[in-house]
Write a protein that holds these residues in place. Structure first.
Motif, PDB file in Angstrom:
ATOM      1  N   PHE A 237      -5.474   4.734   4.683  1.00 29.86           N
ATOM      2  CA  PHE A 237      -3.941   4.331   4.680  1.00 29.86           C
ATOM      3  C   PHE A 237      -3.144   4.947   3.821  1.00 29.86           C
ATOM      4  N   LYS A 238      -3.562   4.932   2.563  1.00 28.60           N
ATOM      5  CA  LYS A 238      -2.830   5.551   1.518  1.00 28.60           C
ATOM      6  C   LYS A 238      -2.969   6.872   1.567  1.00 28.60           C
ATOM      7  N   ALA A 239      -4.138   7.438   1.895  1.00 37.47           N
ATOM      8  CA  ALA A 239      -4.234   8.904   2.112  1.00 37.47           C
ATOM      9  C   ALA A 239      -3.285   9.714   3.269  1.00 37.47           C
TER      10      ALA A 239
ATOM     11  N   ALA B 277       1.628  12.487   4.419  1.00 37.31           N
ATOM     12  CA  ALA B 277       2.991  12.449   4.949  1.00 37.31           C
ATOM     13  C   ALA B 277       4.137  12.854   3.796  1.00 37.31           C
ATOM     14  N   VAL B 278       4.050  12.149   2.677  1.00 37.40           N
ATOM     15  CA  VAL B 278       4.857  12.575   1.546  1.00 37.40           C
ATOM     16  C   VAL B 278       4.881  14.249   1.061  1.00 37.40           C
ATOM     17  N   ALA B 279       3.436  14.426   1.117  1.00 32.82           N
ATOM     18  CA  ALA B 279       3.076  15.930   0.865  1.00 32.82           C
ATOM     19  C   ALA B 279       3.930  16.813   1.835  1.00 32.82           C
TER      20      ALA B 279
ATOM     21  N   LEU C 266       0.952  -1.416  -0.225  1.00 33.34           N
ATOM     22  CA  LEU C 266       0.019   0.042  -0.136  1.00 33.34           C
ATOM     23  C   LEU C 266       0.813   1.342  -0.115  1.00 33.34           C
ATOM     24  N   ILE C 267       1.814   1.177   0.938  1.00 36.60           N
ATOM     25  CA  ILE C 267       2.693   2.154   0.728  1.00 36.60           C
ATOM     26  C   ILE C 267       3.693   2.630  -0.657  1.00 36.60           C
TER      27      ILE C 267
ATOM     28  N   ASP D 200      -6.218  12.957   9.961  1.00 31.77           N
ATOM     29  CA  ASP D 200      -6.616  11.517   9.951  1.00 31.77           C
ATOM     30  C   ASP D 200      -8.209  11.515  10.266  1.00 31.77           C
ATOM     31  N   PRO D 201      -8.899  11.936   9.007  1.00 30.85           N
ATOM     32  CA  PRO D 201     -10.246  11.916   9.138  1.00 30.85           C
ATOM     33  C   PRO D 201     -10.989  10.643   9.468  1.00 30.85           C
ATOM     34  N   SER D 202     -10.197   9.476   9.098  1.00 33.32           N
ATOM     35  CA  SER D 202     -10.774   8.109   9.317  1.00 33.32           C
ATOM     36  C   SER D 202     -10.472   7.485  10.615  1.00 33.32           C
TER      37      SER D 202
END
Length: 163
Positions: free
Chosen positions: A146-148, A153-155, A69-70, A116-118
């Protein structure tokens, strides 16, 4: 004042410059050629492969799924092996993959600064910087959420903002 029967230890000159030596080593590491970096990435990937195979249970499957997924969320992610665990980076640390008896933990280095809206973060919530997700046996991973988090984090890492 030092008594006559006490000794005084004076560090040798080389030890006094240990920080300078470490800085030089870090600078040299940054100057590695692209081929050497790719070799390092391949070595880290092999260590992660070995860790997943070594687990050979639900934890290995979960770590493998998280890794997949990452990579889906960030095709340019760099796999590393630090602190005896898998680490994923992109312009800075994104997260680690830790395995324990009852959980596989993904610790986000700057998780406290991510939306972390979820509500995936369920561990290390009291810290000022890190946040983590503990995945337990039989739990379903909200893959989209998770992908969001990975993309967020990358952004954050690529934005140049200090967290």
């Amino acid at each position: 004042m030092i008594a006559d029967d006490q000794s005084v230890h004076v560090a040798p000159r080389a030890a006094m410059n240990a920080n300078d030596i470490m800085k030089a080593k870090k600078t040299m590491a940054k100057m590695k050629s692209g081929a050497e970096q790719e070799e390092g990435d391949a070595s880290a990937s092999r260590l992660i492969d070995a860790r997943i195979a070594e687990l050979s249970d639900w934890r290995g499957e979960t770590l493998a799924r998280m890794r997949s997924l990452i990579k889906e969320a960030d095709p340019d992610v760099v796999e590393e092996w630090k602190w005896a665990k898998p680490v994923w980076s992109h312009n800075g640390l994104i997260c680690t993959g830790e395995t324990y008896k009852a959980a596989v933990k993904t610790t986000f280095a700057k998780g406290a600064f991510l939306e972390d809206p979820s509500g995936l973060f369920n561990s290390s919530l009291e810290g000022n910087t890190r946040r983590a997700i503990d995945f337990r046996q039989g739990e379903k991973i909200d893959e989209a959420a998770f992908k969001a988090l990975i993309r967020a984090a990358v952004a954050l890492n690529t934005s140049g903002k200090k967290a």
